[in-house]
Motif scaffolding. Structure first.
Motif, PDB file in Angstrom:
ATOM      1  N   SER A 124      -8.851   5.551  -2.086  1.00  0.00           N
ATOM      2  CA  SER A 124      -8.571   6.746  -2.304  1.00  0.00           C
ATOM      3  C   SER A 124     -10.041   7.403  -2.944  1.00  0.00           C
ATOM      4  N   TYR A 174       4.512   1.952  -2.814  1.00  0.00           N
ATOM      5  CA  TYR A 174       5.258   1.921  -4.065  1.00  0.00           C
ATOM      6  C   TYR A 174       6.638   1.504  -3.682  1.00  0.00           C
ATOM      7  N   GLU A 200      -3.208  -2.778  -3.147  1.00  0.00           N
ATOM      8  CA  GLU A 200      -3.030  -1.797  -4.096  1.00  0.00           C
ATOM      9  C   GLU A 200      -4.521  -1.353  -4.545  1.00  0.00           C
ATOM     10  N   THR A 240       0.100   4.541   0.273  1.00  0.00           N
ATOM     11  CA  THR A 240       0.591   4.599  -1.248  1.00  0.00           C
ATOM     12  C   THR A 240       1.874   4.606  -1.505  1.00  0.00           C
ATOM     13  N   ASN A 241       2.664   5.491  -0.705  1.00  0.00           N
ATOM     14  CA  ASN A 241       4.094   5.770  -0.830  1.00  0.00           C
ATOM     15  C   ASN A 241       4.715   4.325  -0.250  1.00  0.00           C
ATOM     16  N   THR A 262      -6.480  -0.053  -1.756  1.00  0.00           N
ATOM     17  CA  THR A 262      -6.039   1.517  -1.380  1.00  0.00           C
ATOM     18  C   THR A 262      -6.505   2.408  -2.529  1.00  0.00           C
ATOM     19  N   ALA A 263      -6.350   1.922  -3.931  1.00  0.00           N
ATOM     20  CA  ALA A 263      -7.107   2.580  -5.032  1.00  0.00           C
ATOM     21  C   ALA A 263      -8.683   3.298  -4.711  1.00  0.00           C
ATOM     22  N   PRO A 307      -3.967  11.275  -1.984  1.00  0.00           N
ATOM     23  CA  PRO A 307      -2.837  10.542  -2.202  1.00  0.00           C
ATOM     24  C   PRO A 307      -2.280  10.720  -3.625  1.00  0.00           C
ATOM     25  N   PRO A 317      -0.344   9.367  -6.672  1.00  0.00           N
ATOM     26  CA  PRO A 317       0.219   8.086  -6.884  1.00  0.00           C
ATOM     27  C   PRO A 317       1.887   8.369  -7.257  1.00  0.00           C
TER      28      PRO A 317
END
Lengths: 129, 526
Positions: B363, B334, B356, B330-331, B359-360, A101, A103
């Motif tokens: 990722s 945002y 957040e 993620t989108n 999610t990071a 993904p 950012p």
């Protein structure tokens, strides 16, 4: 018709959320669910830049790039790493490769640079035609 | 390969047995031949003795008529002389003697030696005293040149007190018709005028004087001459059983020893061949064992590699599949953040930042999983280590409370630069995480013989020695938020570049020290 950015992505959630972010940032956005749709949009629109997924059901990203003779700047956004042969095949048509993904802030930064590179005068004249 | 030069025991035994058999055959045959030879010699000698007896007894036929004349003429010397002349032709000594006391006196004589009235010696007188109807010889006398024989007849063929005798002398070594004829032609023989073979009594010999007395294998037989026994001693001129029979024993011995040598040599050759073959089999077996063990090692490595590859493929697929959902989330986050503000309402902010954060983290996991796929074939080139280290530590800055020490020698290795950078980045990030509460991280490169050591050490809590191998296994982690893939990826990349990686004790006897060892690059000096 004029479009700033074409999103080619087979995952609807990813595609629509990305489209929302870009529209919010002020871009004119078109969406395509696979390579065939993407080629259809590119045939009828003047596109500023393409966000291209690689793995799609009908006509994948690499095939799309192959089919285009003088395409707009293409940014590959994919879950998959590009193989060396893919990289060679697509050549200079691809201006950036980003890994999912991405950012959103980072993506917007890259796009700002790319779409700005598109000569401003061309867009109005293209629209005039 | 050791060359055995000693003779096989079997060879020695077989050769010895055959040789012993041939020696035994030699002696057995020799004994039998000797015995046969002796039997033949005895037979020949007896025949010779009989012949001698017969020949000498002929003397009786000379004396007998003279005795008759003496008897008929009642001892008339003139009648004796007249008759003796006709018998002996004057060549033989023929004597008529009469006893006077203990000695005899010549009454009548022909020949040169005796004259009428002569008193005879005591020895001759003793012989004449013993003489009777049977021919009586005196012991033969040999003086070294000539031999003298005397034969006498006495009463009742002549009147009492009288005796007739004949005496003759000759060289015993002159061949005569008698000694040249059979049986003497086969023999070296000597006839003695006595029952024993004394030289003083030698009558006749078929060999020169120097050859007497006979020794080697001689045989004695007694010959009857009148009323006396005379000795005949003989040995064979040449083997009586034949030259071949005499030599056969040596042929047997020679053949036997030759066969022993031949059989021994054959056995030795076969034995050596067999030993050579056995040694060859041994060597080949050892080679095979080594090969088998190598194959097993290779197979184990292959299995481990395949397991890791399969695991890597799966991890990679999962990583990819996570990327699309993560991209959507993620989108969406945002857009939410844009809508809710940064920071958002405190009640929402707590949850929003947690989403957040997580999610990071997800990722990162997806990133690691993707990276765990089998590394691409390294594209090796000379990598200058100081430059690489600088690049990596600049791209991965130390946290505020961590002191970073860099200690590099101007070395280069043959490796894939991007992969080596990934390795070092991974190790440095791990070290930073290990000294999270504050401490020191040292990155160093040194040369050790034909290897280059690239080490990253820290003053963190360290890792138990018994876990030092496991930390390189996929999904093994000592960190709360680790994926357990970092060091596994490091090992795969290092091994793909021909090196190896180990975990050792770090700074101050605690902490951890990861050492990557790579072969020295060929372009090092440039």
């Amino acid at each position: 018709m004029r479009t700033d950015i074409l999103i080619v992505e087979d995952e609807p959630d990813v595609r629509s959320s990305l489209a929302d972010i870009l529209r919010q940032a002020g871009y004119q956005v078109e969406e395509a669910g696979d390579g065939v749709e993407a080629l259809a949009v590119l045939a009828t629109h003047k596109v500023g830049a393409v966000l291209l997924d690689l793995r799609m059901p009908r006509c994948n990203g690499v095939e799309v790039v192959d089919a285009l003779v003088d395409p707009p700047p293409i940014v590959v956004v994919s879950a998959h790493q590009l193989t060396d042969s893919d990289r060679a095949r697509m050549g200079r048509k691809v201006v950036a490769v980003l890994k999912k993904p991405v950012p959103p802030a980072q993506l917007l930064d890259r796009l700002a640079a790319i779409v700005e590179l598109t000569p401003e005068p061309r867009l109005p004249s293209a629209e005039a035609q | 390969m050791r060359r055995a030069s000693r003779v096989a025991p079997l060879t020695v035994v077989v050769a010895a047995v055959i040789a012993a058999a041939s020696v035994a055959g030699f002696y057995s045959f020799k004994n039998s031949a000797d015995q046969q030879e002796r039997t033949l010699l005895e037979s020949e000698t007896s025949q010779a003795a009989l012949y001698v007896g017969t020949v000498l007894s002929e003397v009786g036929s000379i004396l007998d008529p003279l005795a008759s004349v003496v008897s008929l003429t009642n001892g008339s010397p003139s009648a004796f002389t007249a008759h003796a002349r006709t018998v002996g032709g004057g060549l033989l000594n023929l004597v008529l003697a009469e006893r006077h006391g203990t000695t005899y006196q010549v009454q009548s004589a022909v020949g040169t030696r005796y004259s009428v009235g002569q008193t005879l010696s005591a020895a001759i007188s003793a012989t004449l005293a013993r003489a009777g109807a049977t021919l009586t010889p005196a012991p033969v006398r040999f003086n070294g040149k000539t031999t003298t024989a005397l034969f006498a007849l006495g009463p009742p063929l002549v009147p009492s007190g009288l005796a007739v005798f004949t005496e003759f002398s000759f060289s015993p070594f002159i061949a005569t018709a008698v000694t040249a004829a059979k049986p003497f032609e086969l023999l070296k023989a000597a006839v003695y005028g006595a029952p024993k073979a004394n030289e003083a009594n030698l009558l006749v010999a078929t060999v020169p004087a120097g050859d007497l007395p006979l020794h080697s294998g001689e045989v004695m037989a007694l010959s009857t001459v009148g009323n006396a026994k005379w000795a005949v001693v003989a040995e064979a001129r040449s083997p009586l059983i034949g030259a071949f029979a005499r030599q056969a024993q040596y042929i047997i011995l020679g053949l036997g020893l030759f066969v022993a040598l031949l059989v021994g040599a054959t056995i030795e050759v076969l034995d050596r061949r067999q030993r050579y073959a056995a040694r060859l089999v041994e060597e080949r077996t050892a080679d095979l064992r080594t090969t088998l063990s190598d194959l097993q090692t290779a197979q184990e490595a292959l299995i481990r590699g395949e397991r890791l590859t399969a695991l890597g493929e799966m991890a990679s697929v999962i990583g990819h599949e996570l990327r699309n959902p993560l991209a959507a989330v993620t989108n969406a986050l945002y857009l939410l953040r844009a809508k809710l503000g940064d920071p958002a309402d405190p009640n929402l902010e707590k949850h929003l930042s947690m989403v957040e954060r997580e999610t990071a983290k997800a990722s990162t996991l997806a990133e690691d999983l993707t990276a765990f796929v089998r590394p691409r074939e390294p594209q090796k080139s000379a990598v200058e280590l100081p430059g690489l280290v600088t690049e990596v530590v600049e791209a991965t800055p130390a946290p505020a409370n961590v002191v970073l020490e860099v200690e590099t020698e101007p070395l280069s290795v043959q490796a894939d630069r991007r992969q080596l950078a990934e390795v070092l980045t991974n190790l440095v990030a791990n070290a930073y995480a290990a000294v999270n509460g504050g401490g020191t991280v040292r990155v160093a490169t040194h040369r050790r013989g034909q290897e280059v050591e690239m080490s990253v050490e820290d003053t963190g809590p360290g890792i138990d020695a018994d876990l030092s191998d496991r930390v390189f296994e996929p999904f093994f982690t000592t960190k709360h938020d680790g994926t357990g893939l970092g060091l596994a990826i490091v090992r795969r990349l290092v091994e793909a570049n021909g090196g190896r990686v180990t975990l050792e004790d770090g700074l101050d006897d605690h902490g951890a020290r990861v050492v990557v060892r790579l072969p020295v690059g060929v372009l090092e000096s440039s």
